[in-house]
Design a protein around this motif. Structure first.
Motif, PDB file in Angstrom:
ATOM      1  N   ALA A   1       1.438  -1.230  -0.414  1.00  0.00           N
ATOM      2  CA  ALA A   1      -0.550  -0.057   0.311  1.00  0.00           C
ATOM      3  C   ALA A   1       0.985   1.337   0.345  1.00  0.00           C
ATOM      4  CB  ALA A   1      -0.693  -0.163   1.399  1.00  0.00           C
ATOM      5  N   ALA A   2       2.083   1.218   0.896  1.00  0.00           N
ATOM      6  CA  ALA A   2       2.632   2.123   0.508  1.00  0.00           C
ATOM      7  C   ALA A   2       4.026   2.685  -0.588  1.00  0.00           C
ATOM      8  CB  ALA A   2       3.844   1.527   2.014  1.00  0.00           C
ATOM      9  N   GLY A   3       3.097   1.879  -1.657  1.00  0.00           N
ATOM     10  CA  GLY A   3       4.307   1.836  -2.906  1.00  0.00           C
ATOM     11  C   GLY A   3       3.296   2.325  -4.433  1.00  0.00           C
ATOM     12  N   TYR A   4       1.657   2.550  -3.088  1.00  0.00           N
ATOM     13  CA  TYR A   4       0.906   2.663  -4.578  1.00  0.00           C
ATOM     14  C   TYR A   4       0.940   3.470  -4.360  1.00  0.00           C
ATOM     15  CZ  TYR A   4      -1.523  -1.947  -4.049  1.00  0.00           C
ATOM     16  OH  TYR A   4      -1.753  -3.306  -4.607  1.00  0.00           O
ATOM     17  N   ASP A   5       0.712   4.382  -5.975  1.00  0.00           N
ATOM     18  CA  ASP A   5       0.299   6.152  -5.887  1.00  0.00           C
ATOM     19  C   ASP A   5      -0.962   6.304  -6.288  1.00  0.00           C
ATOM     20  OD1 ASP A   5       2.677   6.451  -8.909  1.00  0.00           O
ATOM     21  OD2 ASP A   5       2.987   7.111  -6.408  1.00  0.00           O
ATOM     22  N   ASP A   6      -1.571   7.294  -5.424  1.00  0.00           N
ATOM     23  CA  ASP A   6      -3.329   8.086  -5.555  1.00  0.00           C
ATOM     24  C   ASP A   6      -4.063   7.009  -6.650  1.00  0.00           C
ATOM     25  OD1 ASP A   6      -2.718  10.667  -4.025  1.00  0.00           O
ATOM     26  OD2 ASP A   6      -2.200   9.092  -3.266  1.00  0.00           O
ATOM     27  N   GLY A   7      -4.958   7.023  -5.919  1.00  0.00           N
ATOM     28  CA  GLY A   7      -5.814   6.026  -7.132  1.00  0.00           C
ATOM     29  C   GLY A   7      -6.589   4.674  -6.201  1.00  0.00           C
ATOM     30  N   VAL A   8      -7.301   3.975  -7.322  1.00  0.00           N
ATOM     31  CA  VAL A   8      -7.642   3.032  -6.830  1.00  0.00           C
ATOM     32  C   VAL A   8      -6.985   1.444  -7.836  1.00  0.00           C
ATOM     33  CG1 VAL A   8      -9.699   1.172  -7.087  1.00  0.00           C
ATOM     34  CG2 VAL A   8     -10.048   4.158  -7.731  1.00  0.00           C
ATOM     35  N   TYR A   9      -6.921   0.083  -6.508  1.00  0.00           N
ATOM     36  CA  TYR A   9      -6.068  -0.869  -6.901  1.00  0.00           C
ATOM     37  C   TYR A   9      -7.473  -1.795  -6.768  1.00  0.00           C
ATOM     38  CZ  TYR A   9      -2.677   2.574  -7.153  1.00  0.00           C
ATOM     39  OH  TYR A   9      -1.733   3.381  -7.399  1.00  0.00           O
ATOM     40  N   GLU A  10      -6.804  -2.974  -7.901  1.00  0.00           N
ATOM     41  CA  GLU A  10      -7.291  -4.604  -7.187  1.00  0.00           C
ATOM     42  C   GLU A  10      -6.137  -5.521  -6.427  1.00  0.00           C
ATOM     43  OE1 GLU A  10     -11.273  -4.869  -9.652  1.00  0.00           O
ATOM     44  OE2 GLU A  10      -9.592  -6.891  -9.731  1.00  0.00           O
ATOM     45  N   GLU A  11      -6.320  -6.013  -5.197  1.00  0.00           N
ATOM     46  CA  GLU A  11      -4.967  -7.093  -4.939  1.00  0.00           C
ATOM     47  C   GLU A  11      -5.526  -8.314  -4.332  1.00  0.00           C
ATOM     48  OE1 GLU A  11      -4.387  -5.086  -0.496  1.00  0.00           O
ATOM     49  OE2 GLU A  11      -3.017  -4.592  -2.294  1.00  0.00           O
ATOM     50  N   ASN A  12      -4.803  -9.039  -4.678  1.00  0.00           N
ATOM     51  CA  ASN A  12      -4.771 -10.499  -4.018  1.00  0.00           C
ATOM     52  C   ASN A  12      -4.410 -10.567  -2.408  1.00  0.00           C
ATOM     53  OD1 ASN A  12      -5.546 -13.387  -3.067  1.00  0.00           O
ATOM     54  ND2 ASN A  12      -5.774 -13.328  -5.147  1.00  0.00           N
ATOM     55  N   PHE A  13      -4.527 -10.407  -0.853  1.00  0.00           N
ATOM     56  CA  PHE A  13      -3.884 -10.595   0.094  1.00  0.00           C
ATOM     57  C   PHE A  13      -4.502 -11.667   0.905  1.00  0.00           C
ATOM     58  CE2 PHE A  13      -1.004  -9.226   2.861  1.00  0.00           C
ATOM     59  CZ  PHE A  13      -1.717  -9.098   4.377  1.00  0.00           C
ATOM     60  N   GLU A  14      -3.655 -12.860   0.977  1.00  0.00           N
ATOM     61  CA  GLU A  14      -3.838 -13.903   1.518  1.00  0.00           C
ATOM     62  C   GLU A  14      -5.034 -14.413   1.712  1.00  0.00           C
ATOM     63  OE1 GLU A  14      -1.559 -12.212   5.620  1.00  0.00           O
ATOM     64  OE2 GLU A  14      -3.981 -12.856   5.921  1.00  0.00           O
ATOM     65  N   GLY A  15      -5.606 -14.586   0.137  1.00  0.00           N
ATOM     66  CA  GLY A  15      -6.533 -15.468  -0.403  1.00  0.00           C
ATOM     67  C   GLY A  15      -7.572 -14.766  -1.175  1.00  0.00           C
ATOM     68  N   GLU A  16      -7.621 -13.596  -0.249  1.00  0.00           N
ATOM     69  CA  GLU A  16      -9.180 -12.756  -0.429  1.00  0.00           C
ATOM     70  C   GLU A  16      -8.710 -12.023  -1.457  1.00  0.00           C
ATOM     71  OE1 GLU A  16      -9.680  -9.396   2.941  1.00  0.00           O
ATOM     72  OE2 GLU A  16     -11.774 -10.813   2.468  1.00  0.00           O
ATOM     73  N   LYS A  17      -9.643 -11.494  -2.910  1.00  0.00           N
ATOM     74  CA  LYS A  17      -9.484 -10.416  -3.550  1.00  0.00           C
ATOM     75  C   LYS A  17     -10.429  -9.250  -3.491  1.00  0.00           C
ATOM     76  CE  LYS A  17      -9.367 -13.133  -7.466  1.00  0.00           C
ATOM     77  NZ  LYS A  17     -10.342 -13.384  -8.521  1.00  0.00           N
ATOM     78  N   ARG A  18      -9.696  -7.565  -2.781  1.00  0.00           N
ATOM     79  CA  ARG A  18     -10.033  -6.289  -2.649  1.00  0.00           C
ATOM     80  C   ARG A  18      -9.664  -5.504  -3.755  1.00  0.00           C
ATOM     81  NH1 ARG A  18      -6.286  -6.112   3.089  1.00  0.00           N
ATOM     82  NH2 ARG A  18      -4.708  -5.867   2.456  1.00  0.00           N
ATOM     83  N   ILE A  19     -10.650  -4.783  -3.297  1.00  0.00           N
ATOM     84  CA  ILE A  19     -10.120  -3.530  -3.825  1.00  0.00           C
ATOM     85  C   ILE A  19      -9.748  -2.046  -3.213  1.00  0.00           C
ATOM     86  CG2 ILE A  19     -10.939  -1.231  -4.933  1.00  0.00           C
ATOM     87  CD1 ILE A  19     -13.468  -3.456  -5.707  1.00  0.00           C
ATOM     88  N   VAL A  20      -8.552  -1.837  -3.219  1.00  0.00           N
ATOM     89  CA  VAL A  20      -7.407  -0.688  -2.242  1.00  0.00           C
ATOM     90  C   VAL A  20      -7.451   0.667  -2.581  1.00  0.00           C
ATOM     91  CG1 VAL A  20      -5.428  -0.157  -1.177  1.00  0.00           C
ATOM     92  CG2 VAL A  20      -6.349  -2.751  -1.025  1.00  0.00           C
ATOM     93  N   VAL A  21      -8.067   1.534  -2.369  1.00  0.00           N
ATOM     94  CA  VAL A  21      -8.416   2.652  -2.980  1.00  0.00           C
ATOM     95  C   VAL A  21      -7.294   3.430  -1.681  1.00  0.00           C
ATOM     96  CG1 VAL A  21      -9.247   4.913  -3.257  1.00  0.00           C
ATOM     97  CG2 VAL A  21     -10.488   3.200  -3.690  1.00  0.00           C
ATOM     98  N   VAL A  22      -6.397   4.516  -2.731  1.00  0.00           N
ATOM     99  CA  VAL A  22      -5.352   5.334  -1.586  1.00  0.00           C
ATOM    100  C   VAL A  22      -5.140   6.450  -1.836  1.00  0.00           C
ATOM    101  CG1 VAL A  22      -2.872   5.059  -1.462  1.00  0.00           C
ATOM    102  CG2 VAL A  22      -3.541   3.003  -1.946  1.00  0.00           C
ATOM    103  N   ASP A  23      -5.008   7.386  -1.046  1.00  0.00           N
ATOM    104  CA  ASP A  23      -5.299   8.490  -1.146  1.00  0.00           C
ATOM    105  C   ASP A  23      -4.411   9.267  -0.146  1.00  0.00           C
ATOM    106  OD1 ASP A  23      -7.599  11.710  -0.622  1.00  0.00           O
ATOM    107  OD2 ASP A  23      -5.858  11.660  -2.020  1.00  0.00           O
ATOM    108  N   THR A  24      -3.692  10.532  -0.792  1.00  0.00           N
ATOM    109  CA  THR A  24      -2.348  10.961  -0.099  1.00  0.00           C
ATOM    110  C   THR A  24      -2.682  11.914   0.617  1.00  0.00           C
ATOM    111  OG1 THR A  24      -0.573  10.212  -1.368  1.00  0.00           O
ATOM    112  CG2 THR A  24       0.641  11.942  -0.325  1.00  0.00           C
TER     113      THR A  24
END
Length: 619
Positions: A265-288
């Protein structure tokens, strides 16, 4: 046996012929049957894809709505945090610039001012403190006693402040353990805002560190309120390098019960991402978060999105099935309605193909067939009109080019120039006379250009410079001329004699009768595939009521005395290169005028020049 063997192939051939004839009878040959069968098959296929598309669109729209909600919520939360941090910065600025900067620490005490500022903002602060560069406490509010074992220079906020003197620095949450407080035995979780400051000791500057300990609970309460209102997602806050500031499950994380993807998450730029963490798909939104580089992260498990989608699937299937039945019924009606107008339209087109150009295209039937008939009729009318316009356009082009050639040598200009040369010779100004004759010869050389109407921009600019050199001598340097020409445009082609008329207008209608020195600037540059040449003067300008009519045939704009004339130049450029090119005039009364020539960037090769000379617009 021999005859029996001969009869088997004959029987097979007869069966095949019969089957072929039967299939040919079944094959639809009328337009009505072809449309009916085709529409029905297409409708069924379309309904299948329509159902799938509806479901995917609804799924995408639902996911987009969920993402948009996350973005809005995150933006609002980030704004609240930024407002809080901005207030803390203002408090630090007020202490530094309004108090510390104006104080002599050799003879004055900071305690009262620091206490007043603390009392005004104590709801959001834990403490104020000012330290010397060696870590000694100078003043603090509300606590004044430093712990003996508090190693100030080893504190992260202290070393960071001196590492970058011009900036303010925010630390991660930590327990404040610097001061002795006999009235309050609680441990305070704070976020430290530190900055290097300059202290005045009797006129001698010394460095120190101003520390503002913000109440971590303020930020914690902001984020907890967000997490309570969004049961399907949660929000956490980390530093730019992945250190935890706030997480709703911070205790479980510290005990190793719960894991979080801080590093990614720290490496993401501002925006919307989809990731698979520990077998769970999830949507991650990042804002600085401004000022700090902190990242506010919203996490939404995708499984929450699919809740309730099963009923939507059944609804989509039902709608698709009903629509398919309705379309099959409608296809039967449409084929009957479309067939007859199509026949009539086909017959009218055959008449046109036979050479009867005066025949009218059939217009009727369904809206599609009617539209097709109108379109074909408009196309036929447009072809006839274009044929007439081509003849007129060629006539106008020949006339315009003839006018340009006739105007290449302005008799009045030539007379005045020769008269000036005679005057110079009589006055024994031989060097100036030679210069005038040289410039005049060069001007005529470019004007003639071996009869060519397309020349390199370099030659066109040389012609303009010759003209201006002559005019400057004639008018006794009553104006100045500056040239700012990008080298890359000189090797491109242009219509001949388009810059000199603009310069002539700038002299006679701009700077000629000015009380103060006139200034004329010629600027040329390239943008993408276009070339722009600007002639700018600081003269009287063009009245606003005449400006819209300069490049038209309207008599409300005067076009006398401009050499080839602006309208002539404008039309010649458009005739050669197209309607999107030509002149653009900008002017303000008593401010000056800017005339911009817009040309395509065409390399100055002989092949391109001949194509433009012969074939009109550059392709």
């Amino acid at each position: 046996m021999f005859s029996k063997n001969n009869s088997e192939p004959h029987h097979l051939n007869t069966s095949r012929d019969y089957l072929r004839k039967y299939l040919l009878k079944l094959y639809p040959r009328t337009i009505q049957s072809i449309i009916l069968i085709s529409f029905t098959l297409v409708s069924l296929v379309c309904m299948l894809f329509l159902g799938m598309s509806m479901y995917q669109r609804f799924e995408g729209r639902s996911r987009q709505m969920m993402t948009d909600n996350s973005l809005q919520m995150l933006a609002s939360t980030t704004s609240s945090i930024e407002d809080y941090l901005r207030r803390m910065r203002r408090i630090s600025d007020a202490m530094y610039y309004d108090v510390i900067k104006d104080m002599d620490f050799e003879s004055e005490d900071l305690s009262s001012e620091m206490s007043l500022l603390y009392e005004a903002n104590k709801d959001n602060l834990v403490s104020f403190a000012l330290f010397a560069s060696n870590g000694d406490l100078i003043s603090a509010a509300p606590i004044a006693l430093k712990k003996d074992n508090a190693q100030i220079p080893e504190q992260g906020w202290f070393s960071t402040a001196f590492a970058s003197l011009e900036n303010l620095h925010f630390s991660t949450p930590h327990v404040q353990n610097l001061f002795l407080d006999e009235t309050d035995y609680r441990y305070h979780w704070v976020i430290s805002l530190s900055r290097a400051v300059e202290l005045n000791y009797g006129g001698k500057p010394r460095m120190g560190v101003l520390l503002v300990d913000m109440n971590y609970q303020t930020i914690q309460q902001m984020l907890e309120s967000v997490n309570k209102t969004n049961s399907d997602q949660y929000v956490y806050l980390i530093t730019s390098n992945g250190q935890l500031i706030y997480h709703p499950k911070a205790e479980q994380i510290s005990l190793g019960i719960h894991n979080e993807n801080f590093a990614q998450a720290a490496g993401y730029d501002d925006g919307v991402y989809e990731e698979n963490f520990e077998g769970e798909k999830r949507i991650v939104v990042v804002d600085t978060v401004s000022y700090t580089g902190w990242k506010l992260v919203s996490v939404t498990p995708i499984k929450n999105f699919y809740l309730g989608m099963q009923s939507t699937r059944y609804f989509v299937i039902l709608v698709a099935a009903l629509t398919a039945l309705a379309m099959i019924f409608m296809n039967q009606m449409v084929t009957m309605k479309v067939t007859q107008p199509l026949r009539k339209l086909n017959e009218s087109i055959k008449k046109i193909e036979a050479g009867k150009t005066d025949s009218a295209i059939y217009i009727g039937g369904t809206s599609e067939v009617e539209h097709l008939g109108k379109t074909l009729q408009r196309s036929l009318d447009e072809i006839n009109r274009l044929m007439k316009d081509i003849v007129i356009e060629q006539e106008e082009k020949r006339k315009s080019e003839l006018d340009a050639l006739q105007s290449q040598i302005n008799p009045h200009f030539l007379y005045n120039t020769l008269d000036s040369i005679v005057w110079m010779i009589e006055g024994e100004h031989y060097e100036e006379a030679v210069f005038m004759i040289t410039q005049l010869a060069s001007l005529f050389r470019v004007s003639l250009s071996k009869g060519r109407t397309i020349i390199p921009i370099e030659d066109e600019l040389r012609h303009a410079e010759n003209y201006m050199n002559i005019q400057k001598i004639r008018f006794k340097n009553a104006f100045t001329v500056d040239y700012d020409i990008a080298p890359e445009i000189k090797e491109c082609l242009t219509v001949k004699l388009i810059v000199q008329p603009l310069l002539e207008n700038a002299i006679y209608y701009g700077v000629k009768n000015m009380d103060e020195d006139g200034e004329i600037t010629v600027r040329g540059y390239k943008e993408e595939n276009d070339i722009f040449i600007e002639v700018i003067d600081n003269g009287y300008g063009i009245p606003s009521e005449k400006l819209p009519y300069i490049l038209t045939e309207d008599k409300r704009a005067s076009k006398n005395g401009s050499g080839v004339g602006l309208i002539n130049v404008h039309k010649r450029i458009q005739l050669r290169f197209g309607e999107e090119y030509g002149l653009k005039i900008e002017s303000e009364p008593d401010e000056g005028t800017k005339v911009t020539i817009h040309l395509p960037a065409i390399p100055a090769t002989e092949e391109n020049r001949e194509r433009l000379e012969k074939g009109g617009a550059y392709a």
